[in-house]
Design an enzyme around this catalytic site. Structure first.
Site, PDB file in Angstrom:
ATOM      1  N   HIS A 239     -33.332  26.984  48.308  1.00  0.00           N
ATOM      2  CA  HIS A 239     -33.634  26.927  46.886  1.00  0.00           C
ATOM      3  C   HIS A 239     -34.975  28.729  47.365  1.00  0.00           C
ATOM      4  O   HIS A 239     -36.171  28.213  46.179  1.00  0.00           O
ATOM      5  CB  HIS A 239     -33.766  25.622  46.010  1.00  0.00           C
ATOM      6  CG  HIS A 239     -34.150  26.342  44.820  1.00  0.00           C
ATOM      7  ND1 HIS A 239     -33.443  25.520  44.178  1.00  0.00           N
ATOM      8  CD2 HIS A 239     -34.190  27.555  44.115  1.00  0.00           C
ATOM      9  CE1 HIS A 239     -33.573  26.442  43.325  1.00  0.00           C
ATOM     10  NE2 HIS A 239     -33.605  27.759  42.624  1.00  0.00           N
TER      11      HIS A 239
ATOM     12  N   ARG B  11     -27.948  27.974  40.425  1.00  0.00           N
ATOM     13  CA  ARG B  11     -27.539  26.377  40.532  1.00  0.00           C
ATOM     14  C   ARG B  11     -26.483  25.756  40.802  1.00  0.00           C
ATOM     15  O   ARG B  11     -25.393  26.261  41.117  1.00  0.00           O
ATOM     16  CB  ARG B  11     -27.945  26.035  39.003  1.00  0.00           C
ATOM     17  CG  ARG B  11     -29.401  25.716  38.900  1.00  0.00           C
ATOM     18  CD  ARG B  11     -30.221  25.282  39.114  1.00  0.00           C
ATOM     19  NE  ARG B  11     -31.350  25.560  38.388  1.00  0.00           N
ATOM     20  CZ  ARG B  11     -32.200  26.619  38.461  1.00  0.00           C
ATOM     21  NH1 ARG B  11     -32.168  27.078  39.502  1.00  0.00           N
ATOM     22  NH2 ARG B  11     -33.476  26.773  37.304  1.00  0.00           N
TER      23      ARG B  11
END
Ligand code: NAP
Ligand code: GLV
Length: 320
Positions: free
Chosen positions: A283, A235
């Site tokens: 991502h 993250r």
């Protein structure tokens, strides 16, 4: 959840899907896997108080407040930060995450590519190509390159193991002590300095929690050996972005390979995009595989129905 506190459910559970742009794909797969269940998406008409299970990925704000009969919440990803941060999250409903569900293989591929990028100087050759520069560099020995993996869970352990299999010298760091063949392991904040000091390539595979947010900052990143590289596909919030940029610009760090950022999509004007030492991917390190995931979810609904503890139960205290 203990068997004693588990609530039992009807054989025709009511399931709500709120999966960002992918509601219909998930609904189709869940209907095929659980034909007796009543499965609706967030855009259909449904009575919120009758919903037994919510399958969520970036659900709309406030949605959880309306679901007063929930027996469990399923994250449609490995991470649960998007669920735990919802202000309307009910206190006593179990939250479940996906464990591997086809993501470990992809994470391994992503990290092998990124680690070899630095081991074989492809970062340097990319910059050289822009200047038509044919300079050759010595090839580093893989056994002398130390890879440190932060987070040895379902995904981090698979990545660490794959790194040993191709010959890197691997160590791993987690909250509680782990034993993994071929890997030197460390546990707890008191070992972080030692772990960082011998990580030429640092891989972050931690979940986002109050403890891990900002864990990669000026202080910790400067404890990496000079010329270390970092790979973050966990993250964005784990890295203090300004600190990373400073350490790249001062030359302490050699480069960063980043799949995640604090703001996603990464804004067009963000300095990561055209930084010569940063590689950005959007991502994509490991996508949730729907087939494996619906199996895991259906098996967990069965377990809950039988009053058993489901797999991937999140500990609300640690946040993962
Ligand atoms: P996991 O199985 O929950 O493992 C988490 C690991 O982190 C565990 O080893 C845990 O230690 C360790 N950890 C947690 N808090 C810590 C702390 N304060 N200090 C030290 N270690 C700590 O998670 P996972 O399934 O491997 O997934 C990891 C993360 O990858 C997810 O949370 C998600 O954010 C990210 N992800 C990204 C993508 C992508 O496409 N970019 C895809 C999937 C997942 P213990 O072993 O001691 O519990
Ligand atoms: C993706 O980022 C996940 O948490 O599964």
């Amino acid at each position: 959840m203990s068997a004693a506190t588990a609530k039992t459910t009807s054989p025709h559970p009511k399931i709500l899907i709120a999966a960002a742009g992918e509601d219909d794909i998930w609904q189709k797969a869940m209907v095929a896997r659980l034909p007796d269940a009543d499965i609706v998406t967030q855009h259909e008409n449904y009575d919120p108080v009758t919903i037994d299970y919510a399958l969520l990925w970036k659900q709309p704000q406030g949605m959880l407040k309306t679901l007063s009969g929930l027996k469990a919440i399923f994250s449609l990803g490995a991470g649960v930060d998007h669920v735990l941060s919802a202000p309307s999250l009910p206190a006593n409903v179990p939250v479940l995450r996906l464990e591997d569900a086809g993501m470990a293989d992809q994470m391994v591929q992503y990290h092998l590519y990124a680690a070899l990028h630095f081991l074989r100087d492809f970062d340097i050759y990319t910059r050289q190509q822009a200047k038509a520069d044919w300079t050759q560099h010595d090839v580093a020995r893989i056994s002398k390159c130390r890879v440190g993996v932060m987070g040895l869970g379902a995904l981090g352990a698979a990545v660490a193991t794959a790194m040993t299999q191709i010959g890197f010298a691997v160590s791993g760091w987690s909250r509680t002590m782990k034993a993994i063949d071929g890997i030197t392991t460390y546990a707890g904040s008191e070992t972080l300095t030692e772990f960082l000091g011998q990580s030429d390539i640092l891989i972050c595979m931690l979940p986002r929690t109050p403890e891990t947010e900002g864990v990669l900052n000026s202080n910790t990143l400067s404890q990496l050996p000079k010329n270390a590289a970092i790979i973050n596909a966990a993250r964005g919030a784990m890295i203090v972005e300004a600190d990373l940029l400073r350490l790249l610009d001062t030359g302490h760090l050699r480069g960063a390979f980043l799949d995640v950022a604090i703001t996603e999509p990464l804004p067009e004007s963000h300095p990561f995009w055209d930084h010569p030492k940063i590689r950005v991917t959007p991502h994509i390190a490991a996508a949730t595989r729907i087939e494996e995931s619906v199996d895991q979810i259906a098996e967990n609904i069965d377990r809950i129905t039988r009053g058993e503890t489901p797999r991937g139960l999140v500990d609300r205290k640690t946040g993962y």
